[in-house]
Design a protein around this motif. Sequence first.
Motif, PDB file in Angstrom:
ATOM      1  N   THR A   1     -38.291  98.769  -4.785  1.00 38.49           N
ATOM      2  CA  THR A   1     -38.311  97.495  -5.525  1.00 38.49           C
ATOM      3  C   THR A   1     -39.729  96.968  -5.601  1.00 38.49           C
ATOM      4  O   THR A   1     -40.408  96.864  -4.576  1.00 38.49           O
TER       5      THR A   1
ATOM      6  N   HIS B   1     -35.823  85.631 -15.502  1.00 41.90           N
ATOM      7  CA  HIS B   1     -36.751  86.757 -15.374  1.00 41.90           C
ATOM      8  C   HIS B   1     -37.788  86.645 -16.501  1.00 41.90           C
ATOM      9  O   HIS B   1     -37.710  85.758 -17.347  1.00 41.90           O
TER      10      HIS B   1
ATOM     11  N   SER C   1     -26.952  94.400 -17.704  1.00 47.69           N
ATOM     12  CA  SER C   1     -27.639  93.661 -16.632  1.00 47.69           C
ATOM     13  C   SER C   1     -28.571  94.598 -15.869  1.00 47.69           C
ATOM     14  O   SER C   1     -28.479  95.828 -15.997  1.00 47.69           O
ATOM     15  N   GLY C   2     -29.415  93.987 -15.045  1.00 46.53           N
ATOM     16  CA  GLY C   2     -30.279  94.788 -14.175  1.00 46.53           C
ATOM     17  C   GLY C   2     -29.434  95.521 -13.141  1.00 46.53           C
ATOM     18  O   GLY C   2     -29.741  96.660 -12.762  1.00 46.53           O
TER      19      GLY C   2
ATOM     20  N   GLY D   1     -28.705  90.945 -19.331  1.00 49.55           N
ATOM     21  CA  GLY D   1     -29.191  92.187 -19.924  1.00 49.55           C
ATOM     22  C   GLY D   1     -30.027  92.993 -18.950  1.00 49.55           C
ATOM     23  O   GLY D   1     -30.465  92.478 -17.918  1.00 49.55           O
TER      24      GLY D   1
ATOM     25  N   SER E   1     -34.367  93.863 -15.508  1.00 50.31           N
ATOM     26  CA  SER E   1     -33.339  92.834 -15.721  1.00 50.31           C
ATOM     27  C   SER E   1     -33.840  91.851 -16.764  1.00 50.31           C
ATOM     28  O   SER E   1     -35.007  91.443 -16.724  1.00 50.31           O
TER      29      SER E   1
ATOM     30  N   TRP F   1     -32.736  93.023  -3.855  1.00 52.47           N
ATOM     31  CA  TRP F   1     -31.540  92.338  -4.331  1.00 52.47           C
ATOM     32  C   TRP F   1     -30.312  93.172  -3.957  1.00 52.47           C
ATOM     33  O   TRP F   1     -30.400  94.402  -3.894  1.00 52.47           O
TER      34      TRP F   1
ATOM     35  N   ASN G   1     -29.222  99.580 -12.395  1.00 51.84           N
ATOM     36  CA  ASN G   1     -29.312 100.248 -11.085  1.00 51.84           C
ATOM     37  C   ASN G   1     -28.126 101.173 -10.856  1.00 51.84           C
ATOM     38  O   ASN G   1     -28.279 102.293 -10.367  1.00 51.84           O
TER      39      ASN G   1
ATOM     40  N   THR H   1     -27.701  94.244  -5.459  1.00 48.06           N
ATOM     41  CA  THR H   1     -27.233  95.319  -6.342  1.00 48.06           C
ATOM     42  C   THR H   1     -28.268  96.420  -6.567  1.00 48.06           C
ATOM     43  O   THR H   1     -28.107  97.259  -7.440  1.00 48.06           O
TER      44      THR H   1
ATOM     45  N   CYS I   1     -37.060  95.056 -11.854  1.00 52.62           N
ATOM     46  CA  CYS I   1     -36.402  93.859 -12.401  1.00 52.62           C
ATOM     47  C   CYS I   1     -37.243  92.596 -12.213  1.00 52.62           C
ATOM     48  O   CYS I   1     -37.059  91.624 -12.929  1.00 52.62           O
ATOM     49  N   GLU I   2     -38.167  92.619 -11.228  1.00 51.26           N
ATOM     50  CA  GLU I   2     -38.935  91.404 -10.946  1.00 51.26           C
ATOM     51  C   GLU I   2     -40.406  91.538 -11.312  1.00 51.26           C
ATOM     52  O   GLU I   2     -41.181  90.641 -11.007  1.00 51.26           O
TER      53      GLU I   2
HETATM   54  C1  LIG Z   1     -34.906  93.414  -7.602  1.00 51.13           C
HETATM   55  C2  LIG Z   1     -33.691  93.105  -8.420  1.00 51.13           C
HETATM   56  N1  LIG Z   1     -32.886  94.117  -8.798  1.00 51.13           N
HETATM   57  C3  LIG Z   1     -31.785  93.903  -9.551  1.00 51.13           C
HETATM   58  C4  LIG Z   1     -31.433  92.628  -9.949  1.00 51.13           C
HETATM   59  C5  LIG Z   1     -30.183  92.434 -10.745  1.00 51.13           C
HETATM   60  O1  LIG Z   1     -30.420  92.002 -12.040  1.00 51.13           O
HETATM   61  P1  LIG Z   1     -29.259  91.249 -12.869  1.00 51.13           P
HETATM   62  O2  LIG Z   1     -29.195  89.850 -12.357  1.00 51.13           O
HETATM   63  O3  LIG Z   1     -29.718  91.343 -14.280  1.00 51.13           O
HETATM   64  O4  LIG Z   1     -28.009  91.985 -12.635  1.00 51.13           O
HETATM   65  C6  LIG Z   1     -32.212  91.545  -9.572  1.00 51.13           C
HETATM   66  C7  LIG Z   1     -31.823  90.188  -9.977  1.00 51.13           C
HETATM   67  O5  LIG Z   1     -32.456  89.210  -9.821  1.00 51.13           O
HETATM   68  C8  LIG Z   1     -33.377  91.780  -8.787  1.00 51.13           C
HETATM   69  O6  LIG Z   1     -34.146  90.772  -8.388  1.00 51.13           O
END
Ligand SMILES: Cc1ncc(COP(=O)(O)O)c(C=O)c1O
Length: 393
Positions: A133, A188, A56-57, A195, A183, A87, A61, A89, A161-162
Amino acid sequence: MIKLIKSTFYKETETKKKLINFISKAEQLSIGKECNKFEGAFAKWQGRKYCVMVNSGSSANLAIVQALLNLGRLKKGDFVGFSAITWSTNVMPLIQLGLNPVPIDVELDTLNVSSKKLIEKLNKYPVKMLFLTNLLGFCDDIDEIAKICKEKNIILIEDNCESLGTVYKGRKLGNFGLASTFSFYVGHHLSTVEGGAVCTDNSELETMLQMVRAHGWDRNLTEQKQLRIRLKHNVNSTFYSRYTFYDLGYNLRTTEINGFIGNTQLKYIDEIINKRKYNFFKMAVPIYARTDKYYPIKYDHIDFLSNFAVPIICKSKVIRDELVKKCKDKIEIRPIVGGDMVAQPFFQKYMPDLMKNFHNLNARLIHEQGLYFGNNPELTAKEMDEIIKIFTK
Ligand SMILES: Cc1ncc(COP(=O)(O)O)c(C=O)c1O
């Protein structure tokens, strides 16, 4: 109802058929050839030397922060700057791993941290790393941010991720710092269901990320790298070498199923981001023209805008609340990403002392007066007209 996310994959039926066929014939479904293939292809598309695929994203991180700690590039207690609008996380690994997160306010017209906002915070905190970000496909003057980080010896990591595919001053976002995270969650730009990945040009970091991803052992390293690490730690016997754990890690591995989907979807990535770009301009231009209702959003400094949701920042809470009512049962909307992180209960719980010092006025305004609706490649002309009507009337 026009949903935020319309499908799991681009060309869903075709992709699912290929997936069924792949699974029925595959000899191995745990991390293997498909994931390796995706890592190579994704790194090439992104324009980076290395890509480490994870599940995952959020895991990406966590992995990059742990890897920097393992390598001694960061130490517990260090101050790490992050974008106040992001986000959960993005920030949580900093707290979990004993760092001091310092929120940096964003600009109202780009929704992103600028060099100006960064300098304001650097004057107050000895920041060692900036976890920037790139919000919703936009950026501010990230080239200047990168320059400042270089001058001041601050590690720049982009949470991309975005913003997969956005190009600023001829360079893809995700290529401005030491590493960047991605992400591939549904909705996305590119979906592997769940992933993520970390990209970098640094071989030492790639190696550490591969160990952090899988238990802290060396199984996914190249033979040459395995030899080197085994020699360093005096691990001579194959009996033990497969069960020697060199540094702190997790299990953040992905599977061949996600690797296969990634390879299938990557073939469409340029088509996907071009469609989303077209949709963005079609909807955002007339909507943003309502400057009596919405704050302007600036994107003419960006060469290629790869967007997956259209943000609207209302000039008052009343306007935002009216829109929430108007959209009910018609258009699915939501707050801007995770909102102002400082306003979130987890941040208040774990950062009570630092909390008092942080007033991110723009982030708070975006939190309280912003919303977004989805922008995906399957939106029809009729749906886009309906969205434009609701937001311009
Ligand atoms: C800026 C950002 N970082 C991290 C994530 C986390 O990604 P994931 O949902 O794949 O864990 C997201 C999720 O939308 C995000 O927008």
